[in-house]
Each structure stands twice: as C-alpha cells, then as structure tokens.
Design a protein around this motif. Structure first.
Motif, mmCIF file in Angstrom:
data_model
loop_
_atom_site.group_PDB
_atom_site.id
_atom_site.type_symbol
_atom_site.label_atom_id
_atom_site.label_comp_id
_atom_site.label_asym_id
_atom_site.label_seq_id
_atom_site.Cartn_x
_atom_site.Cartn_y
_atom_site.Cartn_z
ATOM 1 N N PHE A 247 0.780 -1.183 0.096
ATOM 2 C CA PHE A 247 0.028 0.170 0.040
ATOM 3 C C PHE A 247 0.815 1.410 0.072
ATOM 4 C CE2 PHE A 247 -1.784 3.639 2.421
ATOM 5 C CZ PHE A 247 -3.149 3.763 1.413
ATOM 6 N N TRP A 248 0.498 2.267 -0.810
ATOM 7 C CA TRP A 248 1.178 3.322 -0.938
ATOM 8 C C TRP A 248 0.255 4.606 -1.087
ATOM 9 C CZ3 TRP A 248 6.396 4.631 0.201
ATOM 10 C CH2 TRP A 248 6.656 5.882 -0.077
ATOM 11 N N PHE A 249 0.338 5.675 -0.452
ATOM 12 C CA PHE A 249 -0.242 6.972 -0.611
ATOM 13 C C PHE A 249 0.435 7.994 -0.333
ATOM 14 C CE2 PHE A 249 -3.613 10.183 0.158
ATOM 15 C CZ PHE A 249 -4.256 9.930 -0.702
ATOM 16 N N GLY B 228 1.750 -0.199 -9.708
ATOM 17 C CA GLY B 228 1.047 -1.275 -9.879
ATOM 18 C C GLY B 228 -0.630 -0.962 -9.243
ATOM 19 N N ASN B 229 -1.300 -1.906 -9.057
ATOM 20 C CA ASN B 229 -2.743 -1.725 -8.384
ATOM 21 C C ASN B 229 -2.620 -1.381 -6.833
ATOM 22 O OD1 ASN B 229 -2.099 -4.593 -8.941
ATOM 23 N ND2 ASN B 229 -3.695 -4.910 -7.459
ATOM 24 N N GLY C 122 0.337 -4.501 -15.678
ATOM 25 C CA GLY C 122 -0.527 -5.411 -16.299
ATOM 26 C C GLY C 122 -2.028 -5.300 -15.758
ATOM 27 N N ASP C 123 -2.020 -4.756 -14.720
ATOM 28 C CA ASP C 123 -3.513 -4.717 -14.237
ATOM 29 C C ASP C 123 -4.440 -4.248 -14.977
ATOM 30 O OD1 ASP C 123 -1.951 -2.298 -13.270
ATOM 31 O OD2 ASP C 123 -3.866 -1.899 -12.137
ATOM 32 N N LYS D 23 -9.393 -9.143 -1.952
ATOM 33 C CA LYS D 23 -8.832 -9.939 -3.091
ATOM 34 C C LYS D 23 -9.162 -9.422 -4.421
ATOM 35 C CE LYS D 23 -6.859 -13.088 -0.637
ATOM 36 N NZ LYS D 23 -5.329 -13.023 -0.263
ATOM 37 N N LEU D 24 -10.314 -8.452 -4.459
ATOM 38 C CA LEU D 24 -10.677 -7.639 -5.404
ATOM 39 C C LEU D 24 -9.601 -6.775 -6.003
ATOM 40 C CD1 LEU D 24 -12.785 -7.513 -7.645
ATOM 41 C CD2 LEU D 24 -14.151 -6.017 -6.441
ATOM 42 N N ILE D 25 -9.281 -6.132 -4.800
ATOM 43 C CA ILE D 25 -8.342 -4.761 -4.891
ATOM 44 C C ILE D 25 -6.939 -5.534 -5.371
ATOM 45 C CG2 ILE D 25 -7.133 -3.140 -3.921
ATOM 46 C CD1 ILE D 25 -9.540 -2.783 -2.028
#
Length: 259
Positions: A58-60, A92-93, A129-130, A175-177
């Motif tokens: 996670f990064w913000f 990435g996502n 790739g997401d 998991k959706l994220i």
C-alpha cells in the motif's frame, strides 16, 4: 520511445510485485532485505533497472507525508540512481496512488500506463499489467473508483494514521483489490494478459511484452516471434527478468538471508 543500448557486459533487469509491508511490516522485513540484497548484486552490471509495480502493498502520498518504513529499499534505490544507473518505475494496483515522491526524492520516473522501450533494437512493451485485456471487470470498476480525482481528494482528508491503516487493511484483506486471488496458470486462452498481447500484436510488432501483476513467472511464445514474460513475485517465487545482449529470460534469486 526511450532507447537503451547496453554497454559491454551490461544487462537490463526487471522485477515486480514485492508487496513490501504485507501482511505486516515485521513479516515483510526479510523479503525487503532479500530484495535489497538482489539490488545490491545487480547494480554491479546493470545498464538499467525496471520495477514493474506493487513494490509496496500500500502506498499513498499526502502533500507532506508518505507511509512510514521501507528505508532499506528506498535508500538502496537512491544509491543506485545516484551512481548513474537509470531506474524506471511503473505503478501497480497497490501503489497506484504514487505521484511525485519518487521523482522528487530519487529522480526516478514513474509511469502510470504501459510504455514502449527499444532495448538493443528489440521492441519492448512494459507495464504492471492490471486491468488489461478482457475480463476482470470487478477490478476494472474498482480501479476507476480509486483513480477518480474526487475519491483521491476525499481520501487525503483522512488523517494519515487512519488513512494508511485503512489502506493497508484493504490491500491485505480485499482480494478484489489485490488482483492476485488465483495465482494459477489458467491456460493461454484464459490468461487475459496473453489475449491482450495478441491483440496488440495485431496492431504493432513487439519482441517482448513484460508484465507483473499475475504473481506467476511465465514465459509464453506469441505469434510473430514475440514473447510474453510475466515476472512472478517476491513473495513465493523471487523471480526476475534479465536482458543480456538480445535475449530476455527469467531467473530466480536463490540467496537466503539470516532473518
């Protein structure tokens, strides 16, 4: 298109999906040390290094605050970049909320979409790739929400202690994220990135498509003597790509560190 010509005995390296910070900072510390050790080794003969996203789980970036931790990997990236080795970072996502921190602090460019590169006259199409290819509609809808300017603006109003904690929880639990709920090879006809690559090839030739996101090391031959490479991850496989002269291959980093 950025062009890279490797000097004698120099190589280009690719890595993706370290997910540092997951499931907890303490648990991910050995993986961070291992990745830093890899960076320390490849800098000896690296012409350039590509990091293809989800370096962090996670990064913000708030205006004056970034998530606490990761000093080892950030320090090593700064050292490598300051030595004159180019580093290219693709979000990435999990770290899609990157803005200008890497650019300002490390002088590392950050890309939010796949890019074309010419390396030793080989055409590369590179990205995390997401959200590419058919299917994955649930994630694509979620990504539109997360990248919507109003949502990001509202999230910034959360106190960093609350916002980072919430983001870390969502990254680990949802998991959706995360996009990696089923890290099993589905067959070429069901691999969305393979289908995406084939569609791109119908429009323009590339020698290599290089992605992460799937958490599976994959090397798949495509039409027109093209190849799709998925870099795997640094959670289970510890795999990376290395381009030497005119050939890209996947290797595994076997070094085990004392925790």
């Amino acid at each position: 298109m950025i062009s890279i010509i490797t000097s004698e005995n120099k190589k280009v390296y690719f890595a993706s999906d370290q997910h540092l910070g997951a499931p907890t900072p303490k648990a991910s510390l050995p993986r961070e040390k291992k990745f830093v050790a890899w960076l320390d080794e490849v800098k000896k003969d690296a012409e350039a290094i590509f990091l293809l996203g989800d370096l962090f789980d996670f990064w913000f970036e708030y205006k004056t605050v970034v998530p606490k931790g990761f000093v080892r990997v950030l320090g090593k990236l700064a050292e490598i970049k300051d030595s004159g080795i180019p580093i290219y970072f693709f979000v990435g996502n999990h770290d899609l909320w990157m803005t200008d921190y890497f650019k300002k602090e490390l002088n590392i460019p950050v890309y939010h979409k796949p890019q074309e590169f010419l390396i030793n006259n080989k055409k590369f199409f590179i990205g995390h790739g997401d959200g590419l290819g058919p299917g994955d509609k649930g994630y694509k809808r979620m990504k539109k929400v997360f990248t919507f300017p109003l949502f990001k603006w509202l999230f910034k109003w959360l106190h960093p202690d609350l916002g980072v904690k919430l983001g870390q929880y969502m990254s680990v639990k949802n998991k959706l994220i995360s996009g990696d709920e089923d890290a099993k090879f589905l067959g070429e006809e069901n691999e969305w990135l393979v289908q995406y690559c084939k569609k791109k090839l119908a429009q323009k030739h590339y020698d290599y498509f290089v992605f992460g996101h799937r958490h599976l090391p994959l090397e798949i031959d495509l039409p027109q003597k093209s190849k799709y490479i998925n870099l795997g991850d640094w959670i289970q496989y510890f795999t990376y790509g290395v381009f030497d002269v005119d050939n890209l291959q996947l290797l595994k980093y076997e070094k085990n560190l004392i925790k």
